[in-house]
Design an enzyme around this catalytic site. Structure first.
Site, PDB file in Angstrom:
ATOM      1  CB  SER A  31      70.171 -41.497  -8.318  1.00 30.03           C
ATOM      2  OG  SER A  31      69.542 -40.295  -8.423  1.00 30.03           O
ATOM      3  CE1 TYR A  71      72.391 -40.697  -3.255  1.00 31.70           C
ATOM      4  CE2 TYR A  71      71.638 -38.971  -4.670  1.00 31.70           C
ATOM      5  CZ  TYR A  71      71.564 -40.530  -4.178  1.00 31.70           C
ATOM      6  OH  TYR A  71      70.419 -41.104  -4.590  1.00 31.70           O
TER       7      TYR A  71
END
Length: 266
Positions: free
Chosen positions: A142, A155
């Site tokens: 990401s 995360y």
């Protein structure tokens, strides 16, 4: 081009294939002539996608937070008479909110899927690829890999790991005939945020519209980049600029900005 050629006994394994980026990558690979092995927890969704994709799509339901389920995947794929020439480690999830209010079980499950499963499946599938002298791996990280992420600390840190791990693999695999890439998308409208616990409206307020990329565009960019042997793939000019901004901005300035705008923090 680095993607192995399609073949009647060859397939691409796509985790997190039941929706979003994973489903779109599976569609893109099938359009390019590859068979796909669809892996996710929800078998009914995988069956729907397989019916759409046709006879070249194979369903293997598995919970990737379960180490025994992951360990069984190579034998299950071999049982289909298929060789995993391409592996797309796309499965992922996130928790939301400050760590001091977190559920330890949810945090550990996230790390198991986002981090440990990537290492586990690379460790299981790469030896065969190197032995055959062909293969391609795409690990999905990401743009969070380029910055801290208050409100989604675990995360964000997991995506930093995936980026670094993939970059290290690229050095190890040089000259083997096996390529590896890491996809670092920005915001994608896939329902991921809602699953984590924040609404699309909250995400829209935190992230400008130009950063949002459609999942089919992300998927095509990802597979094109993998085929070209590109190491780090960031879809969208805005997300490339955002990643660069996050890397060069001093953390003492960046962290308060990110903390203030995150929908998971009060």
């Amino acid at each position: 081009m680095t993607l192995p050629a399609p073949g009647p006994d060859r397939a691409a394994v796509v985790t997190g294939a039941s929706s979003g980026i994973g489903a779109e990558i599976a569609r893109d690979l099938v359009r390019r002539g590859h068979q796909v092995v669809l892996v996710a927890r929800t078998e009914s969704k995988l069956n729907e996608l397989a019916a759409e994709l046709g006879s070249g799509a194979h369903v293997l339901a598995a919970d990737l937070s379960d180490r025994a389920a992951r360990a069984a995947l190579p034998d299950r794929i071999a049982g289909l008479g298929l060789i995993p020439d391409i592996v797309i480690n796309n499965a992922g999830l996130s928790t939301l909110g400050p760590v001091h209010r977190s559920d330890p079980e949810a945090e550990m499950r996230m790390v198991e899927v986002d981090v440990v499963a990537v290492v586990d499946l690379c460790s299981r599938f790469l030896p065969g690829m190197v032995e055959r002298g062909r293969g391609a791996v795409l690990n999905v990280a990401s743009t969070a890999a380029f910055q801290p992420l208050p409100g989604q600390a675990g995360y964000g840190a997991g995506k930093v790991f995936v980026l670094s791990y993939t970059q290290s693999l690229s050095g190890e695999l040089k000259g083997t005939g096996v390529s590896v890439s890491v996809l670092c998308p920005g915001p994608v409208d896939t329902g991921f945020g809602e699953a984590a616990g924040f609404t699309k409206e909250q995400a829209d307020e935190a992230l400008p519209a130009f950063m949002w990329i459609a999942p089919d565009v992300v998927a095509k960019t990802a597979v094109d980049g993998l085929d070209r042997g590109k190491l780090v793939i960031i879809p969208g000019v805005g997300n490339k600029a955002g990643a660069l901004f996050a890397k060069i901005t001093p953390k003492r300035i960046l962290i308060p900005i990110l903390t203030k705008q995150h929908p998971g923090l009060p």
